[in-house]
Write a protein that holds these residues in place. Structure first.
Motif, short mmCIF file in Angstrom:
data_model
loop_
_atom_site.label_atom_id
_atom_site.label_comp_id
_atom_site.label_asym_id
_atom_site.label_seq_id
_atom_site.Cartn_x
_atom_site.Cartn_y
_atom_site.Cartn_z
N TRP A 210 -0.33 10.02 3.89
CA TRP A 210 -0.98 10.51 2.66
C TRP A 210 -2.48 10.58 2.83
CZ3 TRP A 210 2.09 12.34 -1.03
CH2 TRP A 210 3.40 11.85 -1.13
N PHE A 211 -3.10 11.54 2.19
CA PHE A 211 -4.55 11.60 2.06
C PHE A 211 -4.85 12.37 0.78
CE2 PHE A 211 -3.23 15.30 4.47
CZ PHE A 211 -3.97 16.34 3.92
N ASP B 58 0.97 14.84 3.62
CA ASP B 58 0.94 15.31 2.23
C ASP B 58 -0.36 14.91 1.56
OD1 ASP B 58 3.45 16.55 2.13
OD2 ASP B 58 4.47 14.65 1.84
N ASN B 59 -0.94 15.84 0.83
CA ASN B 59 -2.11 15.60 0.00
C ASN B 59 -1.63 15.12 -1.36
OD1 ASN B 59 -4.52 15.66 -1.39
ND2 ASN B 59 -4.73 17.88 -1.37
N LEU C 124 0.83 -1.20 0.00
CA LEU C 124 0.00 0.00 0.00
C LEU C 124 0.86 1.26 0.00
CD1 LEU C 124 -2.84 -0.99 2.50
CD2 LEU C 124 -3.01 -0.73 0.02
N GLY C 125 1.98 1.21 0.74
CA GLY C 125 2.89 2.36 0.75
C GLY C 125 3.47 2.60 -0.62
N ALA C 126 3.89 1.51 -1.28
CA ALA C 126 4.45 1.64 -2.63
C ALA C 126 3.39 2.16 -3.60
CB ALA C 126 4.98 0.29 -3.10
N LEU C 127 2.15 1.67 -3.44
CA LEU C 127 1.06 2.12 -4.32
C LEU C 127 0.79 3.61 -4.12
CD1 LEU C 127 -1.17 1.44 -6.34
CD2 LEU C 127 -2.65 0.85 -4.40
N ALA C 128 0.80 4.07 -2.84
CA ALA C 128 0.57 5.49 -2.57
C ALA C 128 1.66 6.34 -3.21
CB ALA C 128 0.52 5.73 -1.06
N ALA C 129 2.91 5.88 -3.08
CA ALA C 129 4.02 6.62 -3.68
C ALA C 129 3.87 6.69 -5.20
CB ALA C 129 5.35 5.97 -3.30
#
Length: 538
Positions: free
Chosen positions: A489-490, A460-461, A228-233
């Motif tokens: 993130w949001f 960070d948005n 999920l972290g990689a996907l958010a990045a």
């Protein structure tokens, strides 16, 4: 404590619908009545059967009737327990709802009372140092004492309503415990063999599920979290690329529309940019900020905050910095707050340096130091020390940070976060900087300089391009991951907004990291915020 923080802390008391619970209990009661009717019918069947041919049926009917009677006791007992809980829950929730609204009101009154104390204290200093007559000075001191009394009253009211909410919580827990015990009693009463066997099978299923849950949480959980972290990045990188594509596409379209005038327009833009860069270079190199304070005063304003007026989480922290933006801009200047977390003995246990965002967008600005020139400086000349940084160093020195050995947190949003990242790398505070908290800020260029021991908490948005504006200074070493570097993130369509980041911090990180607790005042520990606010202009 702001309104959102109150709701986050206490709205759980309103969970559950007493009316729906009562309706479900009524359904259970109706089922229990139906069971009684069925048991009576079976018993009548057994009692009325006289033929030897139906003796076996009579025996079975009697057994089933007895079993249904036991089931009736369980259904009826459970229904009674749930009905009692629903009846008790409704006034508890009504009381909690009243107390939550009261806490919001009392917290707002506490904030206003504290502001009145600040104004009164400033008036006393002004009169004492400004040559006011004895009567005027005494009148100002009397006003200060009255304002302080109102703060104490407001703080007492906040404590009282929190105690009332805690009592509501205890009453809710007690009611739930009574209902659970009542249900356990009726379910445990007269267990027969098939229920015992079912309970055993249920225990086996629960044990198996517990093993699966443990495996998922211990093995699969970290993998999913990393994915999920990689996907958010990846998502926020793609959004940034799309933003760049839109900018270049719009620029190309504009140049096309300009036709033969395009080279001249590009040349003019280049000259303007070069002029701004030269202006920033010389202004920041040789300029020194002016400190604004009442005659003879060391600080522009000194404030003591505790209880609801103090910051208790990252959202409150960002909210305080956003308020600084407005306070400074109202005076055409920049407000820098150095917060001393102080214990009951008057000892400083930690320092929190709060830095405002960009408020002046003209390249010819002559007001506050948090302006476009500082944005350009941190993005294009990160090694230079400009007027904003000089103001921060002066404010920290005035507050006593340089003479202390207490740990330091730097925090800010947007430009304030960029400055927080740079200040955290200053060799003057080496070994003392423990935390950096930012929102919507480009600070990745400082990742390798900060080192692995500094806790960095970013908000960070994904739609906000500002935190990508690193420009000069970002190197290969700044891409290395650090376990102490956390980014929350949001996604919000307000793009780049202080109130948005305050709410985003509340939603994504409602709890303060363990190591950061020392930077927040805590009534239980007897600590409070001693706030030194200093105002600067170019």
């Amino acid at each position: 404590m702001n309104e959102q923080a109150v709701h986050d802390a206490w709205d759980y008391l309103l969970d559950g619908d007493p009316q729906l619970l009562d309706d479900r209990a009524s359904t259970l009661g109706a089922t229990a009545d139906a069971i009684v009717d069925a048991a009576k019918a079976l018993q009548n069947l057994a009692d009325d059967s006289t033929s030897e041919a139906v003796d076996a049926l009579r025996s079975k009917a009697t057994d089933v009737a007895h079993g249904l009677n036991r089931a009736h006791r369980r259904y009826a007992g459970t229904a009674s327990a749930l009905t009692t809980y629903a009846v008790e829950l409704e006034p508890i929730q009504r009381s909690a709802r009243t107390h939550i609204h009261q806490l919001i009101t009392d917290s707002a009154h506490a904030d206003l009372a504290q502001s009145a104390v600040d104004d009164a204290a400033n008036d006393v200093r002004t009169q004492e140092h400004g040559g006011g007559t004895d009567d005027i000075v005494e009148h100002a001191r009397r006003d200060l004492r009255e304002a302080q009394q109102r703060v104490e009253t407001a703080a007492h009211n906040v404590r009282d309503v929190i105690a009332a909410l805690q009592a509501d919580d205890s009453a809710r827990e007690d009611a739930a415990d009574r209902a659970v015990r009542a249900i356990e009693n009726v379910i445990g009463d007269g267990k027969d063999s098939w229920l015992d066997n079912l309970h055993q099978k249920f225990d086996e299923v629960v044990t198996a599920l517990a093993a699966v849950t443990h495996w998922v949480s211990e093995i699969v959980g970290p993998i999913v979290h990393a994915l999920l972290g990689a996907l958010a990045a990846l998502v926020h990188a793609l959004i940034f690329v799309l933003e760049l594509v839109l900018v270049f596409t719009a620029s190309a379209l504009l140049l096309t529309l300009l036709g033969p005038l395009a080279p001249f327009v590009v040349a003019l833009i280049a000259l303007a940019v070069a002029g701004i860069l030269l202006k920033v270079f010389f202004q920041e190199s040789f300029g020194n900020p002016r400190h604004l304070a009442p005659d003879g005063a060391e600080h522009t304003k000194t404030t003591r905050r505790s209880g609801a007026a103090a910051a208790h989480d990252y959202g409150d922290l960002i909210g305080q910095v956003v308020k600084q933006d407005g306070d400074g801009t109202a005076k055409h200047a920049t407000d820098i707050s150095v917060v001393a977390i102080t214990n009951a003995d008057g000892e400083v246990v930690a320092w929190r340096v709060q830095l405002p965002s960009t408020q002046y967008w003209s390249p010819l600005n002559g007001d506050g130091v948090n302006d476009l020139s500082t944005d350009v400086l941190l993005s294009m000349f990160p090694g230079m020390r400009g007027e904003y940084e000089k103001a921060v160093l002066d404010a920290m020195h005035r507050a006593g940070v340089d003479e202390s050995d207490a740990p330091i947190m730097f925090t800010g949003w947007s430009l304030g976060g960029m400055m927080a990242g740079k200040m955290a790398t200053n060799p003057l505070y080496s070994g003392r900087v423990q935390s950096v908290v930012t929102a919507g800020s480009a600070i990745d260029k400082y990742r390798s300089d900060l080192g692995p021991d500094v806790r960095v908490t970013q908000f960070d948005n994904t739609l906000d391009p500002v935190h990508h504006l690193e420009f000069i200074g970002l190197g290969p070493g700044d891409a290395k991951a650090s376990p102490n570097w956390q980014t929350h993130w949001f996604t919000d369509t307000r793009i780049h907004d202080g109130a948005m980041y305050e709410q985003g911090a509340d939603a994504t990180a409602p709890a303060v990291r363990d190591g950061d607790r020392v930077f927040f005042a805590n009534d239980a520990d007897g600590t409070y915020e001693q706030v030194y606010t200093d105002r600067y202009k170019r």
